[in-house]
Design an enzyme around this catalytic site. Sequence first.
Site, PDB file in Angstrom:
ATOM      1  N   ARG A 257       0.851  -1.210   0.000  1.00  0.00           N
ATOM      2  CA  ARG A 257       0.000   0.000   0.000  1.00  0.00           C
ATOM      3  C   ARG A 257       0.878   1.248   0.000  1.00  0.00           C
ATOM      4  O   ARG A 257       0.592   2.232  -0.697  1.00  0.00           O
ATOM      5  CB  ARG A 257      -0.917  -0.007   1.219  1.00  0.00           C
ATOM      6  CG  ARG A 257      -2.061  -0.994   1.131  1.00  0.00           C
ATOM      7  CD  ARG A 257      -2.857  -1.020   2.423  1.00  0.00           C
ATOM      8  NE  ARG A 257      -3.444   0.282   2.729  1.00  0.00           N
ATOM      9  CZ  ARG A 257      -3.926   0.602   3.928  1.00  0.00           C
ATOM     10  NH1 ARG A 257      -3.878  -0.273   4.919  1.00  0.00           N
ATOM     11  NH2 ARG A 257      -4.455   1.781   4.149  1.00  0.00           N
TER      12      ARG A 257
ATOM     13  N   GLN B   2      -7.884  11.111   8.592  1.00  0.00           N
ATOM     14  CA  GLN B   2      -7.913   9.690   8.969  1.00  0.00           C
ATOM     15  C   GLN B   2      -7.033   8.894   8.003  1.00  0.00           C
ATOM     16  O   GLN B   2      -6.833   7.695   8.190  1.00  0.00           O
ATOM     17  CB  GLN B   2      -9.332   9.136   8.925  1.00  0.00           C
ATOM     18  CG  GLN B   2     -10.307   9.855   9.838  1.00  0.00           C
ATOM     19  CD  GLN B   2     -11.743   9.414   9.582  1.00  0.00           C
ATOM     20  OE1 GLN B   2     -12.224   8.421  10.132  1.00  0.00           O
ATOM     21  NE2 GLN B   2     -12.433  10.149   8.728  1.00  0.00           N
ATOM     22  N   ASN B   3      -6.571   9.562   6.972  1.00  0.00           N
ATOM     23  CA  ASN B   3      -5.829   8.883   5.913  1.00  0.00           C
ATOM     24  C   ASN B   3      -4.378   8.671   6.328  1.00  0.00           C
ATOM     25  O   ASN B   3      -3.813   9.445   7.085  1.00  0.00           O
ATOM     26  CB  ASN B   3      -5.904   9.682   4.607  1.00  0.00           C
ATOM     27  CG  ASN B   3      -7.330   9.832   4.109  1.00  0.00           C
ATOM     28  OD1 ASN B   3      -8.214   9.076   4.510  1.00  0.00           O
ATOM     29  ND2 ASN B   3      -7.579  10.829   3.287  1.00  0.00           N
TER      30      ASN B   3
ATOM     31  N   HIS C 194      -4.784   8.424  12.276  1.00  0.00           N
ATOM     32  CA  HIS C 194      -4.574   6.976  12.150  1.00  0.00           C
ATOM     33  C   HIS C 194      -3.153   6.634  11.747  1.00  0.00           C
ATOM     34  O   HIS C 194      -2.895   5.538  11.248  1.00  0.00           O
ATOM     35  CB  HIS C 194      -5.585   6.389  11.153  1.00  0.00           C
ATOM     36  CG  HIS C 194      -7.000   6.489  11.653  1.00  0.00           C
ATOM     37  ND1 HIS C 194      -8.096   6.292  10.861  1.00  0.00           N
ATOM     38  CD2 HIS C 194      -7.487   6.803  12.882  1.00  0.00           C
ATOM     39  CE1 HIS C 194      -9.204   6.456  11.571  1.00  0.00           C
ATOM     40  NE2 HIS C 194      -8.861   6.790  12.808  1.00  0.00           N
TER      41      HIS C 194
ATOM     42  N   CYS D  56      11.855  -2.122  20.070  1.00  0.00           N
ATOM     43  CA  CYS D  56      12.476  -0.959  20.745  1.00  0.00           C
ATOM     44  C   CYS D  56      11.945   0.372  20.240  1.00  0.00           C
ATOM     45  O   CYS D  56      12.396   1.438  20.667  1.00  0.00           O
ATOM     46  CB  CYS D  56      13.987  -1.017  20.524  1.00  0.00           C
ATOM     47  SG  CYS D  56      14.500  -0.735  18.807  1.00  0.00           S
TER      48      CYS D  56
ATOM     49  N   CYS E  95      17.719  -4.072  17.264  1.00  0.00           N
ATOM     50  CA  CYS E  95      17.400  -5.189  18.174  1.00  0.00           C
ATOM     51  C   CYS E  95      16.930  -6.445  17.447  1.00  0.00           C
ATOM     52  O   CYS E  95      16.683  -7.466  18.081  1.00  0.00           O
ATOM     53  CB  CYS E  95      16.322  -4.748  19.180  1.00  0.00           C
ATOM     54  SG  CYS E  95      14.676  -4.583  18.470  1.00  0.00           S
TER      55      CYS E  95
ATOM     56  N   THR F 215     -15.518  11.176   4.068  1.00  0.00           N
ATOM     57  CA  THR F 215     -15.507  10.146   5.101  1.00  0.00           C
ATOM     58  C   THR F 215     -16.923   9.670   5.359  1.00  0.00           C
ATOM     59  O   THR F 215     -17.880  10.441   5.343  1.00  0.00           O
ATOM     60  CB  THR F 215     -14.862  10.648   6.412  1.00  0.00           C
ATOM     61  OG1 THR F 215     -14.869   9.583   7.381  1.00  0.00           O
ATOM     62  CG2 THR F 215     -15.580  11.857   6.982  1.00  0.00           C
TER      63      THR F 215
HETATM   64  N1  APR Z   1     -15.208  12.685  -3.122  1.00  0.00           N
HETATM   65  C1  APR Z   1     -15.879  12.755  -1.952  1.00  0.00           C
HETATM   66  N2  APR Z   1     -16.242  11.662  -1.246  1.00  0.00           N
HETATM   67  C2  APR Z   1     -15.910  10.459  -1.759  1.00  0.00           C
HETATM   68  C3  APR Z   1     -15.214  10.310  -2.978  1.00  0.00           C
HETATM   69  C4  APR Z   1     -14.866  11.495  -3.664  1.00  0.00           C
HETATM   70  N3  APR Z   1     -14.206  11.462  -4.834  1.00  0.00           N
HETATM   71  N4  APR Z   1     -15.042   8.964  -3.211  1.00  0.00           N
HETATM   72  C5  APR Z   1     -15.609   8.320  -2.175  1.00  0.00           C
HETATM   73  N5  APR Z   1     -16.138   9.205  -1.311  1.00  0.00           N
HETATM   74  C6  APR Z   1     -16.802   8.949  -0.034  1.00  0.00           C
HETATM   75  C7  APR Z   1     -17.586   7.653   0.014  1.00  0.00           C
HETATM   76  O1  APR Z   1     -18.905   7.887  -0.440  1.00  0.00           O
HETATM   77  C8  APR Z   1     -17.546   7.338   1.513  1.00  0.00           C
HETATM   78  O2  APR Z   1     -18.651   7.914   2.195  1.00  0.00           O
HETATM   79  O3  APR Z   1     -15.785   8.819   0.933  1.00  0.00           O
HETATM   80  C9  APR Z   1     -16.259   8.002   2.002  1.00  0.00           C
HETATM   81  C10 APR Z   1     -15.171   7.002   2.350  1.00  0.00           C
HETATM   82  O4  APR Z   1     -15.629   6.283   3.468  1.00  0.00           O
HETATM   83  P1  APR Z   1     -14.817   5.021   3.981  1.00  0.00           P
HETATM   84  O5  APR Z   1     -14.503   4.127   2.818  1.00  0.00           O
HETATM   85  O6  APR Z   1     -15.585   4.480   5.150  1.00  0.00           O
HETATM   86  O7  APR Z   1     -13.435   5.608   4.476  1.00  0.00           O
HETATM   87  P2  APR Z   1     -13.182   6.466   5.786  1.00  0.00           P
HETATM   88  O8  APR Z   1     -14.394   7.238   6.188  1.00  0.00           O
HETATM   89  O9  APR Z   1     -11.946   7.236   5.542  1.00  0.00           O
HETATM   90  O10 APR Z   1     -12.871   5.340   6.884  1.00  0.00           O
HETATM   91  C11 APR Z   1     -12.484   5.845   8.165  1.00  0.00           C
HETATM   92  O11 APR Z   1     -12.068   3.592   8.881  1.00  0.00           O
HETATM   93  O12 APR Z   1     -11.303   1.508   8.449  1.00  0.00           O
HETATM   94  C12 APR Z   1     -10.990   2.685   9.073  1.00  0.00           C
HETATM   95  O13 APR Z   1      -8.826   3.436   9.497  1.00  0.00           O
HETATM   96  C13 APR Z   1      -9.764   3.302   8.473  1.00  0.00           C
HETATM   97  O14 APR Z   1      -9.267   5.666   8.320  1.00  0.00           O
HETATM   98  C14 APR Z   1     -10.232   4.672   7.999  1.00  0.00           C
HETATM   99  C15 APR Z   1     -11.506   4.893   8.784  1.00  0.00           C
END
Ligand code: APR
Length: 257
Positions: A73, A108-109, A126, A137, A158, A196
């Site tokens: 990744r 969160q990214n 995160h 260590c 270590c 998100t």
């Molecule tokens: N523009 C705006 N929103 C978008 C786009 C875009 N181009 N593409 C996707 N999305 C939206 C989706 O509709 C969704 O609601 O982004 C959101 C992504 O949600 P998730 O896949 O749940 O990701 P995220 O919210 O970042 O997850 C939060 O969960 O698993 C853990 O640690 C992981 O940081 C992550 C956290």
Amino acid sequence: MQADSLPEALVELLAAARAVAVLTGSGVSAESGIPTFRDALTGHWARFDPYELATPQAFGRDPARVTEWYDQRRLACLQCRPNAGHAALTEIEGHVEGRGGRFLLVTQNVDGLHQRAGSRRIVELHGSLHDWRCSGCAASMTLADEPLSPYPPRCRACGQPVRPGVVWFGEMLPRDAFAAAESMVQQADLLLVVGTSGLVHPAAGLVDLAMDSGCACCQINLEPTPYTSCMRWCLQGAAGTILPSLVRKTWGDSSPA
Ligand code: APR
């Protein structure tokens, strides 16, 4: 979304806000080619069992498999480029701070694209794919743009396996980062919640804290979320389109001071 369809009140607030906070999730990086977590077709979780890979127990059971997945990744992220949404957030930071305001980007990214786009005021709730440390260590490991194989990479000091500096399920968020995020959303006039799903706490709880503190919240997302109904504004669409439109409507083509 066309700039002229953006709410005037949002534009006015962004132009004048003393303090602006932003909370981003994987959706802001989707247009850079990095899969989100929950998109049914392409999301990370569709192809991997998170509880097989994203927990301390998984690392303890099979450090080679876990570190290989995270390193793949990391290398994939290095091949991706920040998109117009990342760049717009960097411009917002410049404009807000240029007029003496306070700005904080809470992400969160773990992909590092905000930093590569030029964002400076940033906390990574995160962790990051680009910070690896010894599981024994805690010595940090210098990374290159090439695979860390053979997996798991070993600590030079270590000999213990080196792990990615991301927050796994069941682990605590970095205390200082979360405290900074909590403090900022409690004093912000405007919180932009971008890309998100709002499903994962405690990060998503920052939206509740902002609202309870009287902060106006604006969601920019491809689809509705559990927070849609309580947002002051909901702009449904791609972050890479909406954020640049918002910057143009607020500041025209002027670059940050
Ligand atoms: N523009 C705006 N929103 C978008 C786009 C875009 N181009 N593409 C996707 N999305 C939206 C989706 O509709 C969704 O609601 O982004 C959101 C992504 O949600 P998730 O896949 O749940 O990701 P995220 O919210 O970042 O997850 C939060 O969960 O698993 C853990 O640690 C992981 O940081 C992550 C956290």
